[in-house]
Every structure is written in structure tokens, then in C-alpha cells.
Design a protein around this motif. Structure first.
Motif, PDB file in Angstrom:
ATOM      1  N   LEU A   1       0.822  -1.206   0.000  1.00  0.00           N
ATOM      2  CA  LEU A   1       0.000   0.000   0.000  1.00  0.00           C
ATOM      3  C   LEU A   1       0.860   1.260   0.000  1.00  0.00           C
ATOM      4  CD1 LEU A   1      -2.959  -0.800   2.395  1.00  0.00           C
ATOM      5  CD2 LEU A   1      -2.939  -0.687  -0.069  1.00  0.00           C
ATOM      6  N   THR A   2       2.119   1.166   0.412  1.00  0.00           N
ATOM      7  CA  THR A   2       2.997   2.338   0.281  1.00  0.00           C
ATOM      8  C   THR A   2       3.646   2.379  -1.088  1.00  0.00           C
ATOM      9  OG1 THR A   2       4.126   1.081   1.974  1.00  0.00           O
ATOM     10  CG2 THR A   2       4.059   3.413   2.268  1.00  0.00           C
ATOM     11  N   LEU A   3       3.985   1.215  -1.617  1.00  0.00           N
ATOM     12  CA  LEU A   3       4.747   1.177  -2.869  1.00  0.00           C
ATOM     13  C   LEU A   3       3.875   1.522  -4.078  1.00  0.00           C
ATOM     14  CD1 LEU A   3       7.544   0.499  -4.011  1.00  0.00           C
ATOM     15  CD2 LEU A   3       6.686  -1.771  -4.478  1.00  0.00           C
ATOM     16  N   VAL A   4       2.674   0.942  -4.120  1.00  0.00           N
ATOM     17  CA  VAL A   4       1.842   1.106  -5.316  1.00  0.00           C
ATOM     18  C   VAL A   4       1.457   2.570  -5.569  1.00  0.00           C
ATOM     19  CG1 VAL A   4      -0.365   0.494  -6.336  1.00  0.00           C
ATOM     20  CG2 VAL A   4       1.046  -1.258  -5.313  1.00  0.00           C
ATOM     21  N   PRO A   5       1.027   3.342  -4.547  1.00  0.00           N
ATOM     22  CA  PRO A   5       0.741   4.756  -4.842  1.00  0.00           C
ATOM     23  C   PRO A   5       1.955   5.505  -5.370  1.00  0.00           C
ATOM     24  CG  PRO A   5      -0.188   4.161  -2.742  1.00  0.00           C
ATOM     25  CD  PRO A   5       0.649   3.000  -3.165  1.00  0.00           C
ATOM     26  N   ALA A   6       3.144   5.213  -4.811  1.00  0.00           N
ATOM     27  CA  ALA A   6       4.349   5.897  -5.289  1.00  0.00           C
ATOM     28  C   ALA A   6       4.586   5.597  -6.771  1.00  0.00           C
ATOM     29  CB  ALA A   6       5.555   5.478  -4.464  1.00  0.00           C
ATOM     30  N   LEU A   7       4.312   4.346  -7.167  1.00  0.00           N
ATOM     31  CA  LEU A   7       4.456   3.981  -8.579  1.00  0.00           C
ATOM     32  C   LEU A   7       3.410   4.680  -9.441  1.00  0.00           C
ATOM     33  CD1 LEU A   7       5.085   0.147  -8.607  1.00  0.00           C
ATOM     34  CD2 LEU A   7       6.402   1.832  -9.830  1.00  0.00           C
ATOM     35  N   LEU A   8       2.164   4.697  -8.934  1.00  0.00           N
ATOM     36  CA  LEU A   8       1.072   5.220  -9.751  1.00  0.00           C
ATOM     37  C   LEU A   8       1.203   6.719  -9.987  1.00  0.00           C
ATOM     38  CD1 LEU A   8      -2.058   3.267  -8.538  1.00  0.00           C
ATOM     39  CD2 LEU A   8      -0.752   2.988 -10.620  1.00  0.00           C
ATOM     40  N   ILE A   9       1.755   7.427  -8.997  1.00  0.00           N
ATOM     41  CA  ILE A   9       1.904   8.873  -9.166  1.00  0.00           C
ATOM     42  C   ILE A   9       2.771   9.157 -10.388  1.00  0.00           C
ATOM     43  CG2 ILE A   9       2.964  10.927  -8.167  1.00  0.00           C
ATOM     44  CD1 ILE A   9       2.020   9.994  -5.475  1.00  0.00           C
TER      45      ILE A   9
ATOM     46  N   THR B   1       9.306  10.678  -7.614  1.00  0.00           N
ATOM     47  CA  THR B   1       8.041  11.038  -8.255  1.00  0.00           C
ATOM     48  C   THR B   1       7.579  12.427  -7.830  1.00  0.00           C
ATOM     49  OG1 THR B   1       6.894   9.836  -6.534  1.00  0.00           O
ATOM     50  CG2 THR B   1       7.206   8.712  -8.593  1.00  0.00           C
ATOM     51  N   MET B   2       7.757  12.753  -6.549  1.00  0.00           N
ATOM     52  CA  MET B   2       7.294  14.068  -6.116  1.00  0.00           C
ATOM     53  C   MET B   2       8.170  15.180  -6.683  1.00  0.00           C
ATOM     54  SD  MET B   2       4.536  13.780  -4.779  1.00  0.00           S
ATOM     55  CE  MET B   2       3.421  12.729  -3.908  1.00  0.00           C
ATOM     56  N   SER B   3       9.450  14.904  -6.882  1.00  0.00           N
ATOM     57  CA  SER B   3      10.280  15.888  -7.586  1.00  0.00           C
ATOM     58  C   SER B   3       9.755  16.083  -8.998  1.00  0.00           C
ATOM     59  CB  SER B   3      11.732  15.409  -7.631  1.00  0.00           C
ATOM     60  OG  SER B   3      12.232  15.236  -6.343  1.00  0.00           O
ATOM     61  N   GLY B   4       9.373  14.967  -9.641  1.00  0.00           N
ATOM     62  CA  GLY B   4       8.791  15.062 -10.975  1.00  0.00           C
ATOM     63  C   GLY B   4       7.501  15.864 -10.965  1.00  0.00           C
ATOM     64  N   VAL B   5       6.679  15.660  -9.933  1.00  0.00           N
ATOM     65  CA  VAL B   5       5.418  16.407  -9.851  1.00  0.00           C
ATOM     66  C   VAL B   5       5.700  17.892  -9.674  1.00  0.00           C
ATOM     67  CG1 VAL B   5       3.406  16.790  -8.404  1.00  0.00           C
ATOM     68  CG2 VAL B   5       4.060  14.485  -8.997  1.00  0.00           C
ATOM     69  N   MET B   6       6.685  18.210  -8.868  1.00  0.00           N
ATOM     70  CA  MET B   6       7.015  19.623  -8.670  1.00  0.00           C
ATOM     71  C   MET B   6       7.499  20.273  -9.957  1.00  0.00           C
ATOM     72  SD  MET B   6       8.779  20.475  -5.080  1.00  0.00           S
ATOM     73  CE  MET B   6       9.400  18.872  -4.773  1.00  0.00           C
ATOM     74  N   VAL B   7       8.342  19.545 -10.680  1.00  0.00           N
ATOM     75  CA  VAL B   7       8.820  20.061 -11.967  1.00  0.00           C
ATOM     76  C   VAL B   7       7.645  20.262 -12.913  1.00  0.00           C
ATOM     77  CG1 VAL B   7      10.154  19.437 -14.000  1.00  0.00           C
ATOM     78  CG2 VAL B   7      11.129  19.112 -11.752  1.00  0.00           C
ATOM     79  N   THR B   8       6.706  19.315 -12.891  1.00  0.00           N
ATOM     80  CA  THR B   8       5.537  19.418 -13.763  1.00  0.00           C
ATOM     81  C   THR B   8       4.680  20.626 -13.420  1.00  0.00           C
ATOM     82  OG1 THR B   8       5.500  17.043 -13.977  1.00  0.00           O
ATOM     83  CG2 THR B   8       3.486  18.206 -14.552  1.00  0.00           C
ATOM     84  N   LEU B   9       4.438  20.803 -12.122  1.00  0.00           N
ATOM     85  CA  LEU B   9       3.496  21.838 -11.718  1.00  0.00           C
ATOM     86  C   LEU B   9       4.097  23.233 -11.819  1.00  0.00           C
ATOM     87  CD1 LEU B   9       1.711  20.365  -8.596  1.00  0.00           C
ATOM     88  CD2 LEU B   9       0.773  20.724 -10.847  1.00  0.00           C
ATOM     89  N   PHE B  10       5.373  23.374 -11.466  1.00  0.00           N
ATOM     90  CA  PHE B  10       5.913  24.726 -11.294  1.00  0.00           C
ATOM     91  C   PHE B  10       7.053  25.069 -12.239  1.00  0.00           C
ATOM     92  CE2 PHE B  10       3.974  23.757  -7.199  1.00  0.00           C
ATOM     93  CZ  PHE B  10       3.202  24.882  -7.035  1.00  0.00           C
ATOM     94  N   PHE B  11       7.703  24.077 -12.829  1.00  0.00           N
ATOM     95  CA  PHE B  11       8.896  24.386 -13.611  1.00  0.00           C
ATOM     96  C   PHE B  11       8.784  23.939 -15.063  1.00  0.00           C
ATOM     97  CE2 PHE B  11      10.269  24.756  -9.312  1.00  0.00           C
ATOM     98  CZ  PHE B  11      11.137  25.826  -9.350  1.00  0.00           C
ATOM     99  N   GLY B  12       7.558  23.858 -15.555  1.00  0.00           N
ATOM    100  CA  GLY B  12       7.396  23.616 -16.981  1.00  0.00           C
ATOM    101  C   GLY B  12       7.664  22.207 -17.444  1.00  0.00           C
ATOM    102  N   GLY B  13       7.872  21.277 -16.534  1.00  0.00           N
ATOM    103  CA  GLY B  13       8.092  19.896 -16.935  1.00  0.00           C
ATOM    104  C   GLY B  13       9.244  19.775 -17.918  1.00  0.00           C
ATOM    105  N   PRO B  14       9.016  19.147 -19.062  1.00  0.00           N
ATOM    106  CA  PRO B  14      10.100  18.957 -20.031  1.00  0.00           C
ATOM    107  C   PRO B  14      10.347  20.190 -20.899  1.00  0.00           C
ATOM    108  CG  PRO B  14       8.172  17.668 -20.631  1.00  0.00           C
ATOM    109  CD  PRO B  14       7.784  18.462 -19.452  1.00  0.00           C
ATOM    110  N   ASP B  15       9.853  21.361 -20.477  1.00  0.00           N
ATOM    111  CA  ASP B  15      10.001  22.556 -21.292  1.00  0.00           C
ATOM    112  C   ASP B  15      11.425  23.111 -21.184  1.00  0.00           C
ATOM    113  OD1 ASP B  15       9.451  24.978 -22.644  1.00  0.00           O
ATOM    114  OD2 ASP B  15       9.236  25.950 -20.697  1.00  0.00           O
ATOM    115  N   GLY B  16      11.919  23.574 -22.311  1.00  0.00           N
ATOM    116  CA  GLY B  16      13.247  24.187 -22.326  1.00  0.00           C
ATOM    117  C   GLY B  16      13.708  24.338 -23.758  1.00  0.00           C
ATOM    118  N   PRO B  17      14.725  25.181 -23.990  1.00  0.00           N
ATOM    119  CA  PRO B  17      15.204  25.368 -25.364  1.00  0.00           C
ATOM    120  C   PRO B  17      15.796  24.086 -25.932  1.00  0.00           C
ATOM    121  CG  PRO B  17      16.609  26.501 -23.798  1.00  0.00           C
ATOM    122  CD  PRO B  17      15.430  26.035 -23.036  1.00  0.00           C
ATOM    123  N   ILE B  18      15.455  23.805 -27.198  1.00  0.00           N
ATOM    124  CA  ILE B  18      15.918  22.575 -27.840  1.00  0.00           C
ATOM    125  C   ILE B  18      16.963  22.943 -28.877  1.00  0.00           C
ATOM    126  CG2 ILE B  18      15.234  20.631 -29.281  1.00  0.00           C
ATOM    127  CD1 ILE B  18      12.458  20.880 -28.018  1.00  0.00           C
TER     128      ILE B  18
END
Lengths: 247, 426
Positions: B115-123, B286-303
Motif C-alpha cells: 500500500l505504500t509502494l503502489v501509490p508511489a508507482l502510480l503517481i 516522483t514528487m520531484s517530478g510532480v514539482m517540476v511538472t506543476l511549477f517548472f514547466g516539466g520537459p520545457d526548455g530550449p531545444i
């Protein structure tokens, strides 16, 4: 891609997916989960197991919401019910120490189970009769229209109807909840004590000179010099009485 | 356009050819055939493998970095620079005896680690790790799933992960794990409110719940990232709340070793303990990924366009780089900050974060709807905040005793001197 195509993808996909094999399979699986959970709630001997079964039922209901395109309701179902309310149930169960197995064969009210059976049969018969005989079962996902009407998201439509059509009901519910919380706080609050902080008398010994919380169990006579000599023992006697009262 | 129109309808920017409000993965735009199913399965397997691999690396990284910060060497035996240390630990744990305490609730005890592992995976499944790519005629998003409820999945799963910790402590049938789990559940429920309120602020400016749409809405350049657009405050609240939600230092009272032996997982051994360990570090990633998604544009950046096919994979590089910054941050915080006291923890959550996030949410809404008239709202909020602060001061001055159930209070405060020798004789 023009709007009409968007609409085609959004709506016709839904229409095509609806009532197909995967759809029915989803329904059957989540129905089994829901019913198994519900049976578990009723028949678990351990309250914690019953609460976990309730979580299982709530999950099954959430899956059914998703299957009906009501994503937001599904998420709220998990966040509010499984994530907050049942956690509070478990909290209470653990704190009160009622988390031991119970003999569910023991019956405090003898007429309870037959009555429950009769009522359940009556309710089931009513539902089946209405389903067969009336035109209430239309097969619609919702009485207020499609959950993704006009290419809008589920949240948009829900928010719009909650804050326009059903605004008064919504606000009244909010007020009701706030009143319930305030009422719970008032009921749970004990009348405040004047002060039960230990006072230090001339000799530096701590005495309890204030009326006790337990109706003055250790509220001794005004402490003069004679009482001071007896004060530690007195306090200890009061303490044991408090402990007795606490049980 | 009405208020509600601007709430959900304003950002009709197309995401992969579809309006963000529906946010269907373009993969399914032609229906579902076996190719789509294969792509979905590949996405799931790759995400699972990458996540597990990065958890292994994260554990090594944390141990090594903390060692550097503490002038130690850290793991250096298994593999070059100790890289295989986590693997060695995992194999060792796997072959350890799997103890189940006698007084435990066996079923729940065995269920709790999952029950701890599965939510972390699903996020992780809703976190966009890259752009929208087209491979062999199939256009799809580089994320496992893009459901319309998007970010709510994160909130739902983080609220579900309370169960693992709570039930692990309870099912152990032991004292310290129970205390740890009660602390954990109180802490996680307390911080969930602040977490949700900051997420709402993000959703209001993005106009969609879908993580892909949230990312797409921050796209053009870094000044469009939500961290700047919302003012920095929601991000700070989110960082604190999510750290408390994950039970990471300095909010790791759940496993306060100095007080609780090991906290909720004291009674666990072998592979079940490894699962808790895995879930904790997976949560950090995963929560670092969520933070990047919510506040830092996720995969956004100059290509850099001059590199061939950089459109496909370069957004993922940006994503990884941003996530890495947060991973470093978490290790740094763990090395630098002492653990909070329990009452401080609750004070921060209820008295600071929740009022602040609520007020900021109102500000964001007011600015969107009323423009400059939002200053009136801010002034009212400051006045109300003053009243609230005054209430806290008055409340803290009151005798603590009155707030506690009376017999308990008087038991705590009535000093019982040790019986002297002559009293014993009496």
C-alpha cells in the motif's frame, strides 16, 4: 484539426466505447470489487478489516465513476472518502482501542437481523419493480446531460452546474458542514478550568489549591500552616482519587 | 466570457492536436488497435524499469552525497564508487528471514508495504517525462497516462499512501510502530490541505487538470513557468507540504530514530522492509517530478535544433535535469536541517501553511477575475491575517491545561514527590 473533428473524437469515441466488451468487463470487475468490499464491511470481525473493506468498495465505485466519464467525481471519491474519512475512522478505531476481534454471533438486539433482512428484501424488490415497470431507467449517464457535453471537460460542466444551477444547495451544504464542525467543537469542549497549575507555597512544595476537575475530589480545606505539613500526602491522595475517577 | 469560462475554457491551446480541456492522448485519436495497446504496454514497462533503476541510483546518490557533506567516504566497496551497493543491500535483504511478529495482524502486516509502494508507482504514471513524439506514424506523449483528472491522481494517491504507513504501524502489534503510524497519519492529513490548495492555484492559471496541459501551458519560456507566474509562494508551500507528505527530513517524525526506535517499520524485516525503503525513495523521485511538472514547466526548455532528432529526446533531458536539482535539494535538506518537534510540525501545517495557501489562492483568483481590484482582496486578507495572528497569540497565552481533558491535565501537572522514608513507614 477543426472543432467538429475534435467533437467527433471526443464524443463518438465515448459512444463507441460505451457498452462494448471492455466496458462490460470494467463494470463486472468493479461490481465484484464493490460487493466483495461491502460483504467484508459487514462480516469482518475486526473493525480495521471492515474499514479496509470499505476502502475497497469506495475504489470500486470510483472505477465505475471513471467508466461513466465522471473523472472528477472518481478522484474526489478517492481523495475525500478513501483518503480522509476512512483514515479518520481508522484513527478513532486505533485510538479507542476497539481494534480487537468481535464475536459477531453475539446479538444485543434479537429482532435486528430478521428486520434487516425484511427491509433489504423490500428495498431490493422495490428497485427491481421500478427498473422493470417504470421508465425511470433511461440508460443515460446523468440526468443533467452528458458528462462531456460540448467538448468541455467534466470539471468545467460540474463546476458550472454547481456554481449556477445548484448554487443555493451548494452553499447551504457548505453552511451545514461548518455548523456541524462548530457544533462538534462545542460538544467536545469541556468547561474550562479556572487553573490547575501547581502553585508553590511558602515551603516550595507543590500543592493543588484549586478545585479539581473531577468535582473537587482533592479540593481540601483552605491550606493553613497545619495543612501545609500534610500537603504532599494530601496531593498524592487526591492524585489516586483522580486516577480512580479517570477510570 | 464569464468567470467560469475563464476558469476552464480560456486556455484552449491545442495539446497534441486536441483541446486541453479534453486532453486525450493523441495516441488514441484513431481508436484502439493492437499497435496502441503495444505502445501503452511498452510505456508502462519502460516507466517501471526506469523508475526502479533510478530509485537504486537515488539511494546510492543520497548515501554518497550525504557522506560528502559529512566528510565521510560512504559506500565504496561494491562496484566502482560503490555504485552496486544498493544492489548488494537489496540481495542481502531478499535473503533475510521474513519475520512476522506474533502479535501482529498477519494479513494487514503483509499488505501494508504494497500500500505504500503502489501509490508511489502510480503517481509517476501521470508525470510527463518528455514531449509529444511521433515514431513510425504513431504520435504519443512520453508519459504513461494522461487522464483528464491528471493532477488529481497525484493528490488521490498521496492520500492513499497514508494507509501503508498507518496500517504497518498498527498491524505490527507493537508500541513504537503504533506511535509512529499515528504521527504519520496525523501529519499527512494535516499537510494534504495545504498541498491541495496550492495545486488548485496551479490548476486555475492552467485551466486544466491534465498534467500534459499544465506543462503545455507553461511552454514558451521560463518566465511562463508557474513558479514565477503564481509568485513564488505557492511553490514554497508546495515544497514544504510535499516534504511533510513524504515524511522526509526535516519532517520525518514518523521514523524518528531517537524517539521511536525505527518508527512504523520497526517490526519489518527482509523484503517487506526493502519495499518501504524503495517506496520512500521512489516518493522522492516522483514528487520531484510532480514539482517540476506543476511549477517548472516539466520537459520545457530550449531545444538545440542542430542535433538531429533532438525534438524527440531533448525535452526528457530538460526534465531529468530539473528533477535532479530537486533530488539534490532533498539530500541537502536532509543533511542540513534538524528534525522538527511534533507540535512545531502541526503549528507549521495548520497555522501557517493552510491560511497562507488559502489567501494566496484567493489572490490568484482575484487577479485573474478583477485585475488590479485584487489589491482590495489582498488588503482584506492582510487585515484578516492580523486578526488570525492575534487569535493565535491569545490562544497560545491561555493555560494549556484547559485544552486537555481535565483528569489527564491535572495528572500531568500535579507534582507527586517521592515518598520519604518516614512516610513509607506510615
Amino acid at each position: 484539426m477543426n472543432p467538429s473533428q475534435v467533437n467527433v473524437i471526443g464524443m463518438d469515441l465515448v459512444a463507441a466505447v460505451h457498452k462494448t466488451g471492455p466496458d462490460i468487463a470494467t463494470f463486472v470487475v468493479s461490481a465484484i470489487i464493490i460487493i466483495a468490499g461491502a460483504i467484508g464491511v459487514v462480516f469482518s470481525r475486526n473493525p480495521v478489516h471492515a474499514a479496509l473493506s470499505l476502502v475497497m468498495t469506495l475504489f470500486g465505485v470510483a472505477v465505475l465513476f471513471i467508466e461513466q466519464q465522471a473523472d472528477f467525481l472518481a478522484a474526489v471519491q478517492i481523495i475525500v472518502y478513501a483518503g480522509a474519512i476512512v483514515v479518520l475512522f481508522l484513527f478513532v478505531i486505533m485510538f479507542l482501542g476497539v481494534d480487537r476481534r468481535e464475536n459477531i454471533a453475539a446479538e444485543p438486539l434479537h429482532w435486528q437481523r430478521p428486520l434487516a433482512l425484511v427491509l433489504m428484501a423490500a428495498a431490493l424488490a422495490g428497485v427491481i419493480a421500478l427498473g422493470v415497470g417504470s421508465h425511470w431507467a433511461t440508460g443515460q449517464q446523468a440526468v443533467a446531460g452528458s458528462t462531456t457535453a460540448g467538448g468541455h471537460s467534466n470539471v468545467y460542466l460540474l463546476g458550472k452546474s454547481v456554481f449556477t444551477t445548484y448554487l443555493y444547495a451548494f452553499e447551504a451544504t457548505a453552511a451545514l458542514l461548518v455548523i456541524a464542525v462548530v457544533g462538534a467543537v462545542v460538544l467536545a469542549r469541556r468547561p474550562s478550568l479556572p487553573s490547575v497549575e501547581p502553585e508553590t507555597d511558602a515551603r516550595g512544595a507543590a500543592v493543588s489549591g484549586q478545585p479539581g476537575p473531577d468535582g473537587g475530589l482533592h479540593d481540601a480545606a483552605p491550606r493553613g500552616s497545619a495543612a501545609q505539613d500534610a500537603s504532599p500526602a494530601d496531593v498524592r491522595a487526591g492524585q489516586s482519587l483522580v486516577k480512580e475517577a479517570g477510570r | 466570457m464569464s468567470v467560469l469560462g475563464s476558469f476552464a475554457g480560456s486556455s484552449s491551446t491545442l495539446v497534441g492536436g486536441l483541446p486541453s480541456s479534453l486532453a486525450v492522448d493523441p495516441l488514441f485519436s484513431r481508436g484502439v488497435h493492437w499497435q496502441e495497446v503495444v505502445i501503452v504496454i511498452i510505456r508502462v514497462l519502460v516507466a517501471f524499469g526506469v523508475l526502479l533503476g533510478s530509485v537504486v541510483m537515488m539511494i546510492w546518490f543520497e548515501r554518497k552525497l550525504i557522506s560528502d557533506m559529512q566528510s565521510r567516504i560512504g559506500p565504496n566497496r561494491a562496484g566502482p564508487w560503490g555504485l552496486l551497493q544498493t544492489l548488494a543491500d537489496g540481495i542481502k535483504l531478499f535473503f533475510k528471514e521474513d519475520l512476522v511478529p506474533n502479535r501482529s495482524d498477519r494479513f494487514v502486516f503483509k499488505l501494508a508495504p504494497y500500500l505504500t509502494l503502489v501509490p508511489a508507482l502510480l503517481i509517476f504514471s501521470v508525470v510527463p517525462v518528455g514531449g509529444v513524439v511521433t515514431v513510425a506514424g504513431h504520435t504519443f506523449e512520453l508519459q504513461v497516462a494522461d487522464p483528464p483528472m491528471g493532477i488529481l491522481v497525484v493528490l488521490a494517491m498521496s492520500s492513499i499512501s497514508v494507509y501503508g504507513v498507518m496500517l504497518a504501524g498498527w498491524a505490527s502489534g507493537s508500541k513504537y510502530p503504533l506511535i509512529g503510524s499515528v504521527r504519520a497519519s496525523a501529519q499527512m492529513i494535516s499537510y494534504e490541505a495545504a498541498l491541495g490548495l496550492t495545486v488548485i492555484a496551479v490548476v486555475i492559471v492552467s485551466g486544466s487538470l491534465s498534467t500534459r496541459a499544465i506543462v503545455a501551458h507553461q511552454a514558451p519560456a521560463f518566465w511562463d513557468w508557474n513558479v514565477l507566474r503564481l509568485g513564488v509562494v505557492p511553490f514554497l508551500i508546495f515544497v514544504v507540504a510535499i516534504t511533510a507528505e513524504m515524511n522526509r527530513p526535516p519532517f520525518d517524525l514518523v521514523e524518528a530514530e531517537s524517539e521511536l526506535v525505527g518508527g512504523f517499520n520497526t517490526e519489518y524485516s527482509s523484503i517487506r522492509f526493502a519495499l518501504f525503503y524503495l517506496a520512500e525513495f521512489m516518493g522522492v523521485i516522483t514528487m520531484s517530478g510532480v514539482m517540476v511538472t506543476l511549477f517548472f514547466g516539466g520537459p520545457d526548455g530550449p531545444i538545440p535544433r542542430f542535433i538531429p532528432t533532438s525534438d524527440l529526446w531533448f525535452p526528457s533531458v530538460w526534465f531529468l535535469a530539473k528533477v535532479f536539482v530537486f533530488l539534490f535539494f532533498y539530500v541537502w535538506v536532509r543533511a542540513a536541517l534538524p528534525r522538527l518537534r511534533y507540535d512545531q510540525l502541526m503549528d507549521v501545517g495548520w497555522k501557517a501553511l493552510i491560511p497562507l495557501s488559502l489567501a494566496w489562492l484567493l489572490d490568484v483568483g482575484a487577479v485573474i477575475v478583477w485585475g488590479w481590484w485584487a489589491l482590495v482582496v489582498i488588503a482584506v486578507e492582510i487585515a484578516l491575517g492580523g486578526v488570525l495572528w492575534r487569535a493565535f497569540v491569545v490562544g497560545s497565552r491561555r493555560s494549556e491545561v484547559a485544552a486537555i481533558y481535565p483528569p489527564i491535565a491535572s495528572r500531568m501537572l500535579t507534582v507527586v514527590p517521592e515518598p520519604t522514608a518516614e512516610e513509607e513507614q506510615e
